[in-house]
Design an enzyme around this catalytic site. Structure first.
Site, mmCIF file in Angstrom:
data_model
loop_
_atom_site.group_PDB
_atom_site.id
_atom_site.type_symbol
_atom_site.label_atom_id
_atom_site.label_comp_id
_atom_site.label_asym_id
_atom_site.label_seq_id
_atom_site.Cartn_x
_atom_site.Cartn_y
_atom_site.Cartn_z
ATOM 1 N N TYR A 210 61.455 -49.429 -77.256
ATOM 2 C CA TYR A 210 60.817 -48.603 -76.719
ATOM 3 C C TYR A 210 59.345 -48.657 -77.052
ATOM 4 O O TYR A 210 58.441 -48.666 -76.208
ATOM 5 C CB TYR A 210 61.425 -47.222 -76.661
ATOM 6 C CG TYR A 210 60.800 -45.952 -76.079
ATOM 7 C CD1 TYR A 210 59.886 -46.212 -74.849
ATOM 8 C CD2 TYR A 210 60.606 -44.732 -76.423
ATOM 9 C CE1 TYR A 210 59.330 -45.258 -74.199
ATOM 10 C CE2 TYR A 210 60.143 -43.742 -75.721
ATOM 11 C CZ TYR A 210 59.452 -44.112 -74.788
ATOM 12 O OH TYR A 210 58.961 -43.166 -73.815
ATOM 13 N N GLU A 217 52.755 -52.468 -72.299
ATOM 14 C CA GLU A 217 52.227 -51.777 -71.253
ATOM 15 C C GLU A 217 50.677 -51.305 -71.339
ATOM 16 O O GLU A 217 49.852 -51.512 -70.611
ATOM 17 C CB GLU A 217 53.042 -50.751 -70.664
ATOM 18 C CG GLU A 217 54.402 -51.427 -70.345
ATOM 19 C CD GLU A 217 55.415 -50.471 -69.954
ATOM 20 O OE1 GLU A 217 55.229 -49.219 -69.802
ATOM 21 O OE2 GLU A 217 56.549 -50.787 -69.873
#
Length: 288
Positions: A210, A217
């Site tokens: 995660y 991103e």
């Protein structure tokens, strides 16, 4: 006062019933709007439909599955097998590319068609919610799926100068391992034969994946900012006949900023879900 929350069962619970459904999580997940992978991971990575429905034990999961009906269960099983296979193909392609080329440059271009197909194919998860064969809310599913598609189509695909950034590799690796684990978890849960390793991976891999995915991103969007500002892509300038303006550059900035409140909140939520599923803990959450 405190609120007692009973631990979810180890058998997969609501995640199994949701099977073809999203996201979270993630986010994560992942790539969500407004926070790309952050919102997505909330239900994808923790396997709880963003907290919308949690099974208390494996019998409840079996009961839910029976209510889906045979055809729905067959379709969801096929869908999850197909998605597992698709992301496995992506993983193999990425490993082969790096072994042959010895560099990450050109990796995205070599796997982009497969990535776009399977990520866009996930739009079916919204349909699953609409027709009621999975219990996730349509809104949650829509945010989760559309956020990933946003990252693929409106960022990485559309802004070609960033496709060779190391950050692209970061989120691609995180997404790929996450999705292989997630869809295989759903598949085995639907078949009532969930290996412990798959469940363990489902609720442990996110601890690293995660943050890695979110970092990838964010760095990719950051790398895109100069190009977006220079070209004005996807922006609408005044004056125009609709008297509407939109600046994609500032939209990306807002998207990045949304990670600041979302990431810690969702990450710690996922850790709590991990303790419930793997250790059967009863979590006491205080109401402010």
């Amino acid at each position: 006062m405190g609120r007692l929350t009973e631990a979810a069962a180890a058998g997969g619970g609501a995640s199994a019933a949701r099977s073809a459904g999203p996201p979270p999580a993630p986010l994560p997940l992942s790539s969500t709007s407004p926070g790309c992978a952050a919102a997505m991971a909330s239900s994808e990575e923790d396997g709880t439909n963003g907290g919308a429905s949690e099974a208390s034990d494996e019998r409840e999961a079996v009961g839910k599955r029976r209510r889906l009906g045979l055809l729905a269960t067959i379709w969801l099983t096929f869908y999850n097998i197909a998605m597992t296979a698709g992301w496995l193909v992506l993983a193999i392609a990425m490993v082969r590319f790096y072994m042959e080329k010895g560099t990450h440059k050109g990796l995205y271009k070599s796997i982009q068609k497969t990535l776009k197909f399977f990520q866009t194919f996930a739009l079916l998860e919204i349909v699953h919610c609409l027709i009621g064969i999975v219990p996730t809310s349509v809104l949650v599913a829509g945010v989760q799926v559309s956020s990933r598609i946003f990252m693929v189509w409106l960022v990485t695909h559309s802004i070609k100068p960033i496709q060779n950034e190391e950050s692209v590799v970061l989120f691609l690796v995180a997404w790929t391992v996450t999705e292989i684990t997630r869809y295989s978890f759903y598949t085995f849960s639907l078949l009532d034969h969930l290996p412990y390793f798959i469940k363990w991976a489902r609720y442990n891999f996110f601890i690293i994946l995660y943050p890695v995915g979110v970092a990838g991103e964010l760095l990719t969007i950051y790398a895109a900012l100069p190009y977006v500002k220079k070209t004005g892509m996807f922006s609408i300038r005044l004056p125009n006949k609709y008297n509407v303006s939109f600046d994609y550059y500032y939209f990306l900035l807002i998207t990045m900023a949304s990670y600041i409140p979302l990431f810690p909140q969702l990450y710690f939520h996922m850790l709590r879900q991990r303790r419930k599923v793997l250790h059967g803990e009863v979590i006491v959450e205080k109401d402010d």
